[in-house]
Design an enzyme around this catalytic site. Structure first.
Site, PDB file in Angstrom:
ATOM      1  CG  ASP A  79     -37.291  18.567   5.880  1.00 21.42           C
ATOM      2  OD1 ASP A  79     -37.226  19.189   6.972  1.00 21.42           O
ATOM      3  OD2 ASP A  79     -36.725  18.492   5.157  1.00 21.42           O
ATOM      4  CD1 TRP A 104     -42.592  12.903   2.438  1.00 22.14           C
ATOM      5  CD2 TRP A 104     -43.154  15.219   1.904  1.00 22.14           C
ATOM      6  NE1 TRP A 104     -42.477  13.857   3.794  1.00 22.14           N
ATOM      7  CE2 TRP A 104     -42.799  15.018   3.377  1.00 22.14           C
ATOM      8  CE3 TRP A 104     -43.460  16.424   1.324  1.00 22.14           C
ATOM      9  CZ2 TRP A 104     -42.717  16.347   4.191  1.00 22.14           C
ATOM     10  CZ3 TRP A 104     -43.644  17.498   2.068  1.00 22.14           C
ATOM     11  CH2 TRP A 104     -43.111  17.419   3.432  1.00 22.14           C
ATOM     12  CG  ASP A 123     -44.598  21.279   2.270  1.00 23.75           C
ATOM     13  OD1 ASP A 123     -44.285  20.670   3.371  1.00 23.75           O
ATOM     14  OD2 ASP A 123     -43.547  21.430   1.507  1.00 23.75           O
ATOM     15  CD1 TRP A 156     -42.501  18.744  -0.445  1.00 20.17           C
ATOM     16  CD2 TRP A 156     -43.077  17.829  -2.484  1.00 20.17           C
ATOM     17  NE1 TRP A 156     -41.682  17.809  -0.509  1.00 20.17           N
ATOM     18  CE2 TRP A 156     -42.024  17.104  -1.799  1.00 20.17           C
ATOM     19  CE3 TRP A 156     -43.822  17.655  -3.456  1.00 20.17           C
ATOM     20  CZ2 TRP A 156     -41.665  15.887  -2.410  1.00 20.17           C
ATOM     21  CZ3 TRP A 156     -43.411  16.349  -4.226  1.00 20.17           C
ATOM     22  CH2 TRP A 156     -42.390  15.340  -3.766  1.00 20.17           C
ATOM     23  CE1 TYR A 165     -43.683  23.635   4.659  1.00 17.81           C
ATOM     24  CE2 TYR A 165     -42.392  25.046   6.181  1.00 17.81           C
ATOM     25  CZ  TYR A 165     -42.965  24.106   5.938  1.00 17.81           C
ATOM     26  OH  TYR A 165     -43.159  23.023   6.977  1.00 17.81           O
ATOM     27  CB  THR A 168     -45.446  19.921   6.670  1.00 14.43           C
ATOM     28  OG1 THR A 168     -44.312  20.665   5.995  1.00 14.43           O
ATOM     29  CG2 THR A 168     -45.676  18.571   6.027  1.00 14.43           C
TER      30      THR A 168
END
Length: 178
Positions: A79, A104, A123, A156, A165, A168
């Site tokens: 995501d 994650w 991230d 994250w 951010y 990822t």
């Protein structure tokens, strides 16, 4: 002052000499040369030993697969923006950003070998998001957000000093237990 310095050097010299003499009594030259030879031979043979390359970065990209496409098998629980369209790669953050300290994990099926793999999604933090990077939202098998480690819809970067951010990455951790 010179006298104290001289005594200190003499004591240090005597300690070094005593240590060298004791090790010479315990360890012979032949044994040292033999051990050194074993280490050198072992080091020379290291490159010919077999090792598992199956978890390498591009080992899973089969013909026709595109790791800049959201449908790439490794992105089954991703995501966010793809780092390989934001200045980095599938497994490394772009320069000027750093990987999140927490992440994650998803379990994704590789269609090329039919095996399930654990994929860690980190991230990359510290840079602004690139406007033309590819955004993916795939949450196959996602659980509700009551357990932080099972939820992908969290920033994250919160554990890092720089909370911004950027993108990822999707790093293979290993094979999933069957």
């Amino acid at each position: 002052m010179f006298d104290i310095f001289s005594k200190l050097l003499n004591a240090l010299d005597k300690t070094a000499e005593t240590g060298a003499r004791q090790s010479a009594r315990r360890i012979g030259r032949r044994s040292f040369i033999a051990k050194t030879g074993v280490v050198l031979a072992g080091t020379a043979l290291m490159p010919v030993l077999p090792f598992d390359r199956s978890l390498g970065g591009s080992a899973f990209a089969g013909e026709g697969e595109n790791d800049t496409d959201c449908d790439y098998w490794r992105y089954c629980a991703l995501d966010g923006n793809l780092c390989n369209t934001s200045g980095g790669s599938t497994t490394s953050c772009p320069p000027g950003s750093e990987a999140s300290k927490v992440a994650w994990v998803g379990t994704c099926s590789n269609p090329n070998d039919g095996k399930d793999y654990l994929v860690s999604y980190n991230d990359c933090c510290g840079k602004a998001t690139v406007a033309n990077s590819t955004f993916c939202f795939r949450s196959e098998g996602e659980r509700p957000g009551y357990r932080m480690g099972l939820h992908n819809d969290i920033n994250w970067c919160m554990a890092n000093k720089n909370l911004g951010y950027h993108c990822t990455v999707a790093m293979l951790v290993g094979l999933a237990d069957e």
